[in-house]
Scaffold this motif. Structure first.
Motif, PDB file in Angstrom:
ATOM      1  N   GLU A  53      38.462 -15.464  24.206  1.00  0.00           N
ATOM      2  CA  GLU A  53      37.594 -16.164  23.243  1.00  0.00           C
ATOM      3  C   GLU A  53      38.008 -17.627  23.112  1.00  0.00           C
ATOM      4  O   GLU A  53      37.162 -18.521  23.083  1.00  0.00           O
ATOM      5  N   LYS A 100      37.061 -19.519  26.253  1.00  0.00           N
ATOM      6  CA  LYS A 100      35.626 -19.775  26.259  1.00  0.00           C
ATOM      7  C   LYS A 100      35.279 -20.914  25.298  1.00  0.00           C
ATOM      8  O   LYS A 100      34.500 -21.810  25.643  1.00  0.00           O
ATOM      9  N   ALA A 101      35.873 -20.889  24.107  1.00  0.00           N
ATOM     10  CA  ALA A 101      35.599 -21.943  23.114  1.00  0.00           C
ATOM     11  C   ALA A 101      35.960 -23.311  23.687  1.00  0.00           C
ATOM     12  O   ALA A 101      35.192 -24.267  23.589  1.00  0.00           O
ATOM     13  N   LEU A 106      33.502 -24.370  26.416  1.00  0.00           N
ATOM     14  CA  LEU A 106      32.229 -24.802  25.832  1.00  0.00           C
ATOM     15  C   LEU A 106      32.375 -26.164  25.153  1.00  0.00           C
ATOM     16  O   LEU A 106      31.499 -27.010  25.260  1.00  0.00           O
ATOM     17  N   TYR A 107      33.499 -26.389  24.468  1.00  0.00           N
ATOM     18  CA  TYR A 107      33.752 -27.685  23.834  1.00  0.00           C
ATOM     19  C   TYR A 107      33.719 -28.810  24.861  1.00  0.00           C
ATOM     20  O   TYR A 107      33.164 -29.866  24.597  1.00  0.00           O
ATOM     21  N   ASP A 156      28.497 -23.004  30.998  1.00  0.00           N
ATOM     22  CA  ASP A 156      27.800 -22.424  29.849  1.00  0.00           C
ATOM     23  C   ASP A 156      28.397 -21.067  29.461  1.00  0.00           C
ATOM     24  O   ASP A 156      28.005 -20.478  28.453  1.00  0.00           O
ATOM     25  N   CYS A 157      29.360 -20.564  30.259  1.00  0.00           N
ATOM     26  CA  CYS A 157      30.130 -19.365  29.885  1.00  0.00           C
ATOM     27  C   CYS A 157      29.270 -18.190  29.446  1.00  0.00           C
ATOM     28  O   CYS A 157      29.526 -17.593  28.398  1.00  0.00           O
ATOM     29  N   PRO A 186      39.125 -27.182  19.767  1.00  0.00           N
ATOM     30  CA  PRO A 186      39.040 -26.284  18.608  1.00  0.00           C
ATOM     31  C   PRO A 186      40.258 -26.330  17.670  1.00  0.00           C
ATOM     32  O   PRO A 186      40.102 -26.427  16.457  1.00  0.00           O
ATOM     33  N   ALA A 219      35.311 -22.548  15.715  1.00  0.00           N
ATOM     34  CA  ALA A 219      35.289 -21.686  16.902  1.00  0.00           C
ATOM     35  C   ALA A 219      34.207 -22.108  17.894  1.00  0.00           C
ATOM     36  O   ALA A 219      34.397 -22.032  19.100  1.00  0.00           O
ATOM     37  N   GLU A 220      33.061 -22.552  17.372  1.00  0.00           N
ATOM     38  CA  GLU A 220      32.009 -23.039  18.257  1.00  0.00           C
ATOM     39  C   GLU A 220      31.745 -24.484  17.894  1.00  0.00           C
ATOM     40  O   GLU A 220      31.594 -24.803  16.712  1.00  0.00           O
ATOM     41  N   GLU A 241      29.160 -26.280  18.220  1.00  0.00           N
ATOM     42  CA  GLU A 241      27.863 -26.524  17.587  1.00  0.00           C
ATOM     43  C   GLU A 241      27.927 -26.225  16.084  1.00  0.00           C
ATOM     44  O   GLU A 241      27.318 -26.913  15.285  1.00  0.00           O
ATOM     45  N   ASN A 297      21.545 -18.081  17.317  1.00  0.00           N
ATOM     46  CA  ASN A 297      22.698 -18.956  17.505  1.00  0.00           C
ATOM     47  C   ASN A 297      22.506 -20.199  16.649  1.00  0.00           C
ATOM     48  O   ASN A 297      21.389 -20.627  16.409  1.00  0.00           O
TER      49      ASN A 297
END
Lengths: 480, 105
Positions: A175, A178-179, A182-183, A188-189, A303, A326-327, A329, A365
């Motif tokens: 996780e 992935k975070a 994406l950051y 795009d995971c 993150p 965590a995300e 966005e 989302n």
């Protein structure tokens, strides 16, 4: 006595990079497409072609490696991994063997408030393989069909040290990885589209022993949930084998999601001997330090850094700060909202509370959130001004979420403006007092709960629109 | 890989089972009679290569590529794909738009 076992897990994660074109040719990397339409002579491995590396793919790999605290090799090269499997038209995959782009990094995971540093062995770059399609099922199909659209998509491999001690830690690691990816925007995971894939090396050893047990490699885990389930199953299986005085066989096992078990694939990988050798069609990489520093300077706040900042500058709890960061966005939404309504704790409560609840409920989302951070900010301002009560605000918020309207509009349309007019409220308060003489007596006898009941009655009479603080004050005054 | 001493290297010979292993990896079907020939030929080649071990390579960096070049890049731009009829033109077998191959797993 039954010995206590310790779980040892290492993850091998493959990430497709979000470049426009493939790693060694200019075919598109677009997902899907009719079979064998995203191909050219290079990725089909036709005779006489020459691969040339996509600079963006290298940049993205360096970007990832820096975000994972890796060293960046001064000198790196590609190697051929030879094997007979029709997922590559060349019968070899261009990969990296002894000189990966980036060795030695780490990332931190947090579980139950404990932070653990997980080592990263290496980050390297290779080409993705084609896809095999089987009519019917994979075991009964008489033949395989091959689609080379995916062959040659840039694929980054991130290998962890065997530092993970439980399936939960493995999930937390994936996780976090992935975070971060994406950051930094290099992939795009999407696990469901295969742009993020994960294999695991699993072993167990008697607690306190230094030597590792024999490991198995687990494949075919297609979601975070199946990763955790597959690992939990495999750990149990190994402990059971050892408990029965058995021996773990070093092998590859496939996770069967529907049966909830791992199955040996060993018969299928006879003669694994990849005979790596330096790829003669590609010249080596001498990675420019200045370029690396430019890439480093372009990295966004990651993150962990965001989380720390939210705790430090906004006084948020570790839990809230972790959820918001965590995300990226979600974190961006939060920060935009704080800009329009500078009370981070209140904003955090609304986002982690009502907003998250509605997003989850409708499976939306944050990217597709029907309301803007400014609209949420406007709602919070209306609560602060006393235009609406906090309770009414929840109703307004749901309406905003469902219709995407501004809070002012909803309040007007539905006549939800809070009654803060003392004269109007006094009348209602008087009525309630008259109707509830026994409760009033209780209050005067010192029962605090009686007041709450009376406030509730006034709120009911005004359909929640009365200003609760004002009602409280008026009731107390009248009952003195 | 460990660097072999000269003595060890000289002792190293190709056996029939190694020839069979390499043939399997290359998906070659070898006739029994041919195996001895390949064992001998491969041993001759290795013996010839042993001459290189006589050179002093102490101060020579390992070569990753024969050309004195590095960092040849292309920009991330999408170009032309080839029509699917051409893609499949040389396929020994095909089905719809796929290459058709024997089942491996």
């Amino acid at each position: 006595m039954v010995p206590e076992y310790e779980t040892v897990i290492g993850l091998e994660v493959h990430v497709e990079l979000k470049t426009n074109s493939k790693i060694f040719c200019n075919s598109t990397t677009a997902f899907g497409g009719e079979p064998n339409t995203h191909v050219c002579p290079v990725c089909l491995g036709l005779p006489g072609v020459l691969p040339v590396i996509n600079k963006k793919a290298l940049e993205y790999t360096i970007r990832t490696a820096l975000a994972l605290n890796c060293e960046i090799a001064g000198f790196s090269k590609f190697d051929r991994k030879n094997y007979y499997y029709p997922d590559m038209p060349k019968n070899y995959q261009i990969s990296q063997y002894d000189l990966p782009i980036a060795p030695k990094g780490h990332l931190n995971i947090e579980l139950d408030g404990n932070i653990r540093r997980i080592g990263i062995t290496r980050v390297h770059l290779e080409e993705d393989t084609g896809k095999l399609v089987h009519p019917g099922t994979i075991t009964t199909s008489p033949y395989s069909l091959v689609d080379y659209n995916r062959a040659g998509v840039p694929l980054m491999e991130i290998v962890s040290e065997p530092d993970l001690r439980s399936p939960e830690e493995a999930k937390a690691y994936l996780e976090k990885l992935k975070a971060i990816i994406l950051y930094i925007g290099v992939s795009d995971c999407k696990m469901e589209e295969g742009s993020l894939r994960c294999d695991a090396n699993v072993s167990v050893r008697v607690q306190g022993k230094e030597e590792y047990g024999t490991k198995t490699e687990i494949k075919n885990m297609n979601s975070f949930k199946s990763l955790q389930r597959a690992l939990a199953y495999e750990v149990e299986r190994q402990i059971e084998v050892l408990g029965n005085k058995g021996r773990i066989i070093q092998e590859t096992r496939a996770w069967d999601e529907s049966k909830g078990i791992t199955l040996s694939m060993r018969s299928k990988e006879e003669a694994h001997d990849y005979r790596y050798f330096p790829e003669p069609d590609l010249v080596p990489l001498v990675i420019d330090r200045k370029w690396v520093e430019e890439i480093r300077a372009s990295l966004p706040e990651l993150p962990d850094e965001r989380k720390t900042r939210y705790q430090r500058d906004y006084g948020l709890s570790a839990y809230d700060a972790a959820r918001l960061s965590a995300e990226f966005e979600m974190a961006d939404f939060f920060e935009a909202c704080v800009k329009s309504y500078p009370q981070p704790k209140i904003v955090s409560n609304w986002i982690n509370g009502d907003l998250s609840r509605l997003l989850n409920l409708h499976n939306i989302n944050i990217v597709a959130c029907p309301l803007t951070p400014q609209q949420l900010g406007a709602l919070l301002k209306l609560i602060e001004k006393g235009t609406i009560s906090g309770k009414i605000a929840k109703t307004v918020f749901e309406e905003m979420f469902n219709k995407g309207k501004d809070p002012e509009q909803i309040i007007q349309e539905k006549g939800l403006v809070q009654i803060s007019d003392e004269d109007a409220l006094v009348k209602i308060v008087d009525e309630i007092i008259t109707q509830n003489q026994k409760v009033v007596a209780d209050y005067r006898a010192g029962k605090d709960r009686a007041l709450a009941f009376l406030v509730g009655q006034v709120m009911k009479a005004t359909r929640g629109k009365a200003n609760p603080e004002l009602v409280n004050r008026l009731l107390k005054e009248k009952m003195q | 890989m460990d660097i072999m001493t000269e003595k060890e290297a000289q002792k190293q010979v190709i056996t029939t089972s190694q020839v069979e292993h390499v043939a399997l990896l290359a998906r070659l079907e070898l006739k029994e009679a041919k195996k001895d020939i390949y064992v001998n030929q491969l041993n001759d080649i290795l013996a010839y290569m042993q001459m290189l071990n006589e050179l002093d390579t102490e101060n020579v960096t390992p070569t990753a590529h024969v050309l004195p070049l590095c960092n040849v890049f292309r920009q991330d731009e999408v170009g032309q794909h080839i029509p699917v009829e051409k893609v499949l033109a040389n396929a020994p077998e095909k089905e719809e738009q796929f290459f058709k191959v024997p089942r491996i797993v």
